[in-house]
Design a protein around this motif. Structure first.
Motif, short mmCIF file in Angstrom:
data_model
loop_
_atom_site.label_atom_id
_atom_site.label_comp_id
_atom_site.label_asym_id
_atom_site.label_seq_id
_atom_site.Cartn_x
_atom_site.Cartn_y
_atom_site.Cartn_z
N VAL A 291 5.67 -2.04 7.25
CA VAL A 291 6.78 -2.99 7.35
C VAL A 291 6.41 -4.39 6.87
O VAL A 291 7.28 -5.21 6.58
CB VAL A 291 7.32 -3.08 8.79
CG1 VAL A 291 8.03 -1.82 9.18
CG2 VAL A 291 6.23 -3.41 9.78
N GLU A 292 5.12 -4.66 6.78
CA GLU A 292 4.67 -5.99 6.35
C GLU A 292 4.60 -6.02 4.82
O GLU A 292 3.88 -5.23 4.21
CB GLU A 292 3.29 -6.27 6.96
CG GLU A 292 2.82 -7.70 6.79
CD GLU A 292 1.41 -7.90 7.32
OE1 GLU A 292 0.85 -8.99 7.09
OE2 GLU A 292 0.86 -6.99 7.97
N GLU A 293 5.35 -6.93 4.21
CA GLU A 293 5.44 -6.96 2.76
C GLU A 293 4.08 -7.23 2.10
O GLU A 293 3.74 -6.64 1.07
CB GLU A 293 6.45 -8.02 2.31
CG GLU A 293 7.06 -7.69 0.98
CD GLU A 293 8.48 -8.22 0.85
OE1 GLU A 293 8.67 -9.06 -0.04
OE2 GLU A 293 9.37 -7.80 1.61
N SER A 294 3.27 -8.09 2.73
CA SER A 294 1.99 -8.45 2.11
C SER A 294 1.03 -7.25 2.06
O SER A 294 0.26 -7.11 1.12
CB SER A 294 1.34 -9.61 2.87
OG SER A 294 1.08 -9.26 4.21
N ILE A 295 1.10 -6.37 3.06
CA ILE A 295 0.20 -5.20 3.01
C ILE A 295 0.67 -4.21 1.96
O ILE A 295 -0.14 -3.55 1.30
CB ILE A 295 0.05 -4.52 4.40
CG1 ILE A 295 -1.18 -3.60 4.39
CG2 ILE A 295 1.28 -3.73 4.77
CD1 ILE A 295 -1.54 -3.03 5.74
N MET A 296 1.98 -4.13 1.75
CA MET A 296 2.49 -3.28 0.68
C MET A 296 2.02 -3.80 -0.69
O MET A 296 1.66 -3.02 -1.58
CB MET A 296 4.02 -3.21 0.73
CG MET A 296 4.56 -2.36 1.86
SD MET A 296 4.24 -0.59 1.67
CE MET A 296 5.40 -0.17 0.37
N GLU A 297 2.02 -5.11 -0.84
CA GLU A 297 1.50 -5.71 -2.08
C GLU A 297 0.01 -5.38 -2.24
O GLU A 297 -0.46 -5.10 -3.35
CB GLU A 297 1.70 -7.23 -2.05
CG GLU A 297 3.16 -7.68 -2.07
CD GLU A 297 3.82 -7.55 -3.44
OE1 GLU A 297 3.15 -7.07 -4.39
OE2 GLU A 297 5.00 -7.89 -3.56
N ASP A 298 -0.73 -5.42 -1.13
CA ASP A 298 -2.15 -5.07 -1.18
C ASP A 298 -2.35 -3.62 -1.61
O ASP A 298 -3.25 -3.30 -2.39
CB ASP A 298 -2.81 -5.29 0.19
CG ASP A 298 -3.04 -6.76 0.51
OD1 ASP A 298 -3.05 -7.57 -0.44
OD2 ASP A 298 -3.20 -7.10 1.70
N LEU A 299 -1.51 -2.73 -1.10
CA LEU A 299 -1.61 -1.32 -1.48
C LEU A 299 -1.36 -1.14 -2.98
O LEU A 299 -2.04 -0.36 -3.65
CB LEU A 299 -0.59 -0.49 -0.69
CG LEU A 299 -0.81 -0.37 0.82
CD1 LEU A 299 0.36 0.34 1.47
CD2 LEU A 299 -2.11 0.36 1.13
N LEU A 300 -0.38 -1.87 -3.50
CA LEU A 300 -0.06 -1.79 -4.92
C LEU A 300 -1.18 -2.36 -5.78
O LEU A 300 -1.34 -1.96 -6.94
CB LEU A 300 1.24 -2.56 -5.22
CG LEU A 300 2.54 -1.86 -4.79
CD1 LEU A 300 3.74 -2.77 -5.03
CD2 LEU A 300 2.71 -0.55 -5.56
N HIS A 301 -1.96 -3.26 -5.23
CA HIS A 301 -3.04 -3.88 -5.98
C HIS A 301 -4.36 -3.12 -5.84
O HIS A 301 -5.07 -2.89 -6.83
CB HIS A 301 -3.23 -5.33 -5.53
CG HIS A 301 -4.33 -6.05 -6.24
ND1 HIS A 301 -4.24 -6.42 -7.57
CD2 HIS A 301 -5.56 -6.46 -5.82
CE1 HIS A 301 -5.36 -7.02 -7.94
NE2 HIS A 301 -6.18 -7.05 -6.89
N TYR A 302 -4.69 -2.73 -4.59
CA TYR A 302 -6.03 -2.19 -4.31
C TYR A 302 -6.12 -0.66 -4.25
O TYR A 302 -7.18 -0.10 -4.49
CB TYR A 302 -6.54 -2.73 -2.97
CG TYR A 302 -6.89 -4.20 -2.97
CD1 TYR A 302 -8.04 -4.67 -3.60
CD2 TYR A 302 -6.09 -5.12 -2.29
CE1 TYR A 302 -8.37 -6.02 -3.57
CE2 TYR A 302 -6.42 -6.47 -2.26
CZ TYR A 302 -7.56 -6.91 -2.90
OH TYR A 302 -7.89 -8.24 -2.87
N VAL A 303 -5.03 0.02 -3.84
CA VAL A 303 -5.13 1.44 -3.51
C VAL A 303 -4.37 2.34 -4.48
O VAL A 303 -4.95 3.25 -5.11
CB VAL A 303 -4.64 1.71 -2.06
CG1 VAL A 303 -4.75 3.19 -1.71
CG2 VAL A 303 -5.45 0.87 -1.07
N ILE A 304 -3.08 2.10 -4.63
CA ILE A 304 -2.23 3.00 -5.41
C ILE A 304 -2.68 3.14 -6.87
O ILE A 304 -2.63 4.25 -7.42
CB ILE A 304 -0.75 2.57 -5.30
CG1 ILE A 304 -0.27 2.85 -3.85
CG2 ILE A 304 0.13 3.28 -6.31
CD1 ILE A 304 1.12 2.36 -3.53
#
Length: 496
Positions: A291-304
């Motif tokens: 639900v936290e937008e910043s962690i979704m951005e982190d996922l798009l940058h670091y994981v996905i």
């Protein structure tokens, strides 16, 4: 006279009951018979599709799964709220995290009515402890091994894999794991507890009625958000030489009160781990309720970017797509979406992520002519699990095989897990997928009928294959929590 009537009824009652049953069978609706026959045919066909690909008993596939783990305390959600005297709220509201009883009531109501899965961090650990204590005395409560990684590891071990599991567990926890699971991580005395508030379809809480069975999860973890097993997991990974690397449980970092820079450092280390794995090893990332937008951005940058396979449900798919298109994340989506809607969303996610991969590597090649190493991986597999159906997109010519059988297995696993039985009973199942579905919402799109003898529909588009399978939806729910993890893991097993 009155007593004699009772004796007479007791004497002939069993005969009358038998007569009533026979009469009911005689006059049974032909429509019900057709439905029963249809369910039997779909089940037989799905089982046949699943069996087309056998697991080798000689060479067990090796899968590495991280991160985290917990003990799940599973209770009836409405019973718990009633026990702590938490009245239904008149104001259903979304909260990023939970601090008090009022917010819990508002958040639970928000997801309970549509029957949507949700998971929230509870910042108030005193209140969380009170809820756990209240849950211990509730009739029917159950304890089980929990957490995305252990649940997926357990399913894969059951299905014939050897598993390296990265997590921080107590001695009691490791004792109940399969002998085919090797743990990499520290031992702790007190494991993290997750409180699983389950509810069936049609459950009532005040004036709210749930549209489908689901769960609301709350946690107040100490260990999982820090991915504390990552270092030991990375050390053992090299010698283990897995065929597949699976990452899940990252939602434990969502809204957790890290110190400044802590979460970035953890994600950076995870990205290094993923990028250093052999290009031949498939990497699967299992999404969750973020639900936290910043962690979704982190996922798009670091994981996905380092994952060539993604797994998610009908809530997480539009959430990811919304962010990829530059909009805000979607907290609540249709819990029973149509096939065409899901397929269109899957195509968009596949297209956007692969365009990002291409653009990144084109830019890298232009800026550094000496560097031939690709950054990240293209997305070659996307699996979305919903209540009514399973859908997969797999790139043709990629390392993922047996897509049709894997989709069937995922569908069957949904029923097995939710009903709590390896044997599927058609009398405790129903089909809620439409008799036919459009392959897209675009006007004039092809419609595909659901064929009982060939229920898994597969076809080719562009550079990928799509497979869709109906789910025999369990009508006597044992447990919904862990459903997605079991379904994703079972589908992966046949594709490595």
């Amino acid at each position: 006279m009155e007593g004699g009537g009772r004796v007479s009824w007791m004497k002939y009652g069993p005969v009358v009951s038998l007569f009533v049953v026979l009469l009911a069978l005689w006059f049974r609706s032909p429509q019900n018979e057709v439905l029963d026959d249809r369910l039997d045919a779909v089940l037989s066909s799905l089982l046949r599709a699943e069996r087309k690909v056998g697991m080798s008993n000689v060479v067990r596939p090796k899968v590495a799964v991280g991160f985290g783990g917990c003990v799940d305390l599973i209770v009836d959600g409405v019973s718990l709220l009633n026990k702590i005297n938490l009245p239904p709220t008149d104001q259903p509201l979304h909260h990023d995290y939970i601090e008090n009883a009022e917010q819990l009531a508002q958040s639970f109501a928000y997801f309970f009515a549509p029957g949507a899965a949700a998971e929230r961090f509870m910042l108030n650990d005193t209140f969380f402890s009170e809820l756990v204590e209240a849950s211990r005395d509730l009739p029917g409560n159950r304890w089980s091994v929990g957490g995305n990684a252990p649940v997926m590891a357990g399913r894969m071990a059951t299905e014939g894999c050897d598993v390296l599991l990265g997590g921080t567990f107590s001695p009691d926890f490791t004792d109940v794991l399969s002998q085919h699971i090797t743990v990499a991580g520290k031992i702790v005395e007190e494991p993290d507890i997750h409180l699983i508030l389950e509810y069936p379809s049609g459950a009532s809480w005040g004036h709210y009625t749930s549209r489908r069975a689901n769960r609301y999860i709350i946690h107040s973890d100490d260990h999982n958000p820090y991915l504390s097993s990552m270092e030991e997991f990375a050390e053992k990974l090299e010698d283990f030489q897995p065929d597949l690397l699976v990452v899940g449980g990252l939602q434990m970092m969502d809204n957790f009160p890290f110190q400044s820079g802590e979460r970035d450092a953890l994600f950076s280390r995870l990205a290094d781990l993923l990028s250093s794995s052999s290009p031949q090893i498939g990497v699967h990332f299992e999404m969750a309720s973020f639900v936290e937008e910043s962690i979704m951005e982190d996922l798009l940058h670091y994981v996905i970017p380092h994952a060539d396979s993604l797994g998610m449900n009908e809530q997480e798919l539009p959430n990811l797509l919304s962010l990829l298109k530059g909009s805000n994340i979607t907290v609540l989506s249709d819990p029973n979406p149509r096939v065409a809607t899901v397929l269109d969303q899957m195509r968009e996610v596949y297209r956007i992520l692969n365009q990002r991969y291409k653009d990144t590597n084109d830019d890298s090649a232009e800026n550094d002519t000496n560097s031939a190493k690709a950054k990240g991986k293209p997305l070659t597999r996307l699996h979305v699990h919903t209540l009514a159906f399973q859908a997969m997109i797999v790139t043709r010519g990629s390392q993922w095989k047996n897509t049709m059988s894997a989709t069937a297995k995922a569908s069957l696993t949904a029923n097995r897990h939710v009903c709590g039985s390896n044997d599927i009973d058609p009398s405790k199942a129903r089909l809620i997928m439409d008799d036919s579905f459009s392959v897209s919402r675009q006007e004039g799109s092809q419609r595909i009928p659901l064929q009982e003898t060939r229920p898994v529909s597969c076809w080719d588009e562009e550079d990928y294959e799509i497979c869709v399978a109906p789910v025999l939806v369990c009508t006597e729910v044992y447990q919904t929590a862990g459903g997605g993890d079991n379904i994703s893991a079972a589908g992966l097993v046949l594709q490595i």
